[in-house]
Design a protein around this motif. Structure first.
Motif, PDB file in Angstrom:
ATOM      1  N   TRP A  18       0.830  -1.205   0.000  1.00  0.00           N
ATOM      2  CA  TRP A  18       0.000   0.000   0.000  1.00  0.00           C
ATOM      3  C   TRP A  18       0.868   1.259   0.000  1.00  0.00           C
ATOM      4  O   TRP A  18       0.565   2.239  -0.670  1.00  0.00           O
ATOM      5  N   HIS A  19       1.976   1.197   0.741  1.00  0.00           N
ATOM      6  CA  HIS A  19       2.901   2.335   0.786  1.00  0.00           C
ATOM      7  C   HIS A  19       3.546   2.542  -0.579  1.00  0.00           C
ATOM      8  O   HIS A  19       3.744   3.685  -1.017  1.00  0.00           O
ATOM      9  N   HIS A  65       1.776   4.626  -3.273  1.00  0.00           N
ATOM     10  CA  HIS A  65       1.764   6.076  -3.110  1.00  0.00           C
ATOM     11  C   HIS A  65       3.165   6.689  -3.225  1.00  0.00           C
ATOM     12  O   HIS A  65       3.345   7.873  -2.966  1.00  0.00           O
TER      13      HIS A  65
END
Length: 299
Positions: free
Chosen positions: A62-63, A66
């Protein structure tokens, strides 16, 4: 008054214990893959193992979504993943076909490839002492293989190839460690390796039991645990302290091979592995000495 906290890399006992955990974790991986044997294609077992790895790196994915990484960095991640995929495929093939001790001992050549690659590709220094250590390590590999005195199986050739490609992959990891956090480097390696292995796994897919699937999940768990323990070991003590403990992995692997699979204990494998580990430990010690001298000259 509370005692002052020990500085980083000044906890040798903790470093040794963490490295002990590393050797036990990686031995567990070796035993499971060897137990599964050659009933399934190496492309399939390696793919399933890394597919399980997504469970452990999911928080970092998820990191990554971004993050803004340049196309060049993405290319480096792709290349590193490809090299790792080739190495993993060869390692799985070898582990299913030759004694665990042989695979473990030949695997000690990984840092030698890193050392040579660092000198040739990254412009790192290559003093004559390091050259002697590399020669000793290569002689150790010949002691293990003993060409002309024993049969060289395809598994031995595959493991030599695995050591070479693992070394190249580690070189890429050194480059990427300065461009992204460690969690991102590990997570993207898992993703890219899985994607690289997927087409080969599909082409060679065979029915597998839930037991085999769960055992491969266990290899992902133990491999993740092993890398975690290794990271903690390096944080607690210098490589010169923790490196010799790596030899214990051969002791655990040989013992497991003898007890669980009836594999003979080969003294030449121990001798050759000791030469390789000794050479690698010397290079780590020598590098630490040079860093201290350089720091002293700059102060």
């Amino acid at each position: 008054m509370k005692p002052a906290a020990k500085p980083a890399q000044d906890r040798p006992l903790a470093g040794l214990l963490w490295m002990l955990g590393t050797t036990l974790s990686f031995t567990a991986v070796n035993v499971i893959v060897h137990y599964l044997g050659s009933n399934l294609p190496a492309t399939q077992t390696s793919f399933v193992r890394f597919a399980w790895g997504w469970v452990f790196v999911a928080p970092a994915l998820w990191h990554i979504l971004h993050m803004k990484l340049s196309p060049k960095v993405w290319g480096l991640f792709g290349l590193r993943g490809l090299l790792q995929a080739i190495a993993v495929l060869m390692w799985f093939y070898a582990m299913a076909r030759i004694p665990i001790a042989d695979v473990t001992a030949i695997g000690y050549l990984n840092p030698i490839v890193v050392s040579l690659g660092g000198a040739l590709l990254l412009g790192e220094g290559f003093a004559w002492r390091r050259g002697v250590a590399v020669v000793v390590a290569l002689i150790g590999a010949l002691v293990i293989l003993r060409p002309g005195m024993r049969a060289i199986e395809p598994g031995h050739v595959a493991q030599l190839g695995a050591a070479f490609f693992f070394g190249l992959s580690y070189l890429m990891m050194k480059r990427l460690s300065g461009l992204a956090p460690a969690t991102v480097v590990v997570a993207l390696m898992t993703v890219v390796v899985t994607l690289c292995l997927a087409p080969l796994a599909v082409l060679n897919w065979q029915p597998m039991t839930w037991s085999e699937n769960l055992w491969l999940g266990a290899t992902a768990l133990f491999a993740t645990l092993g890398h975690y323990c290794m990271t903690r070991a390096f944080a607690c003590a210098p490589v010169t302290v923790t490196q010799p403990v790596v030899f214990l992995q051969l002791v655990w692997a040989s013992s497991a091979g003898y007890v669980l699979f009836g594999e003979a204990l080969d003294p030449f494998v121990f001798l050759g592995a000791a030469m390789i580990v000794g050479a690698v430990s010397y290079m780590a010690w020598r590098e630490a000495v040079m860093k201290r001298r350089k720091a002293a000259q700059q102060s």
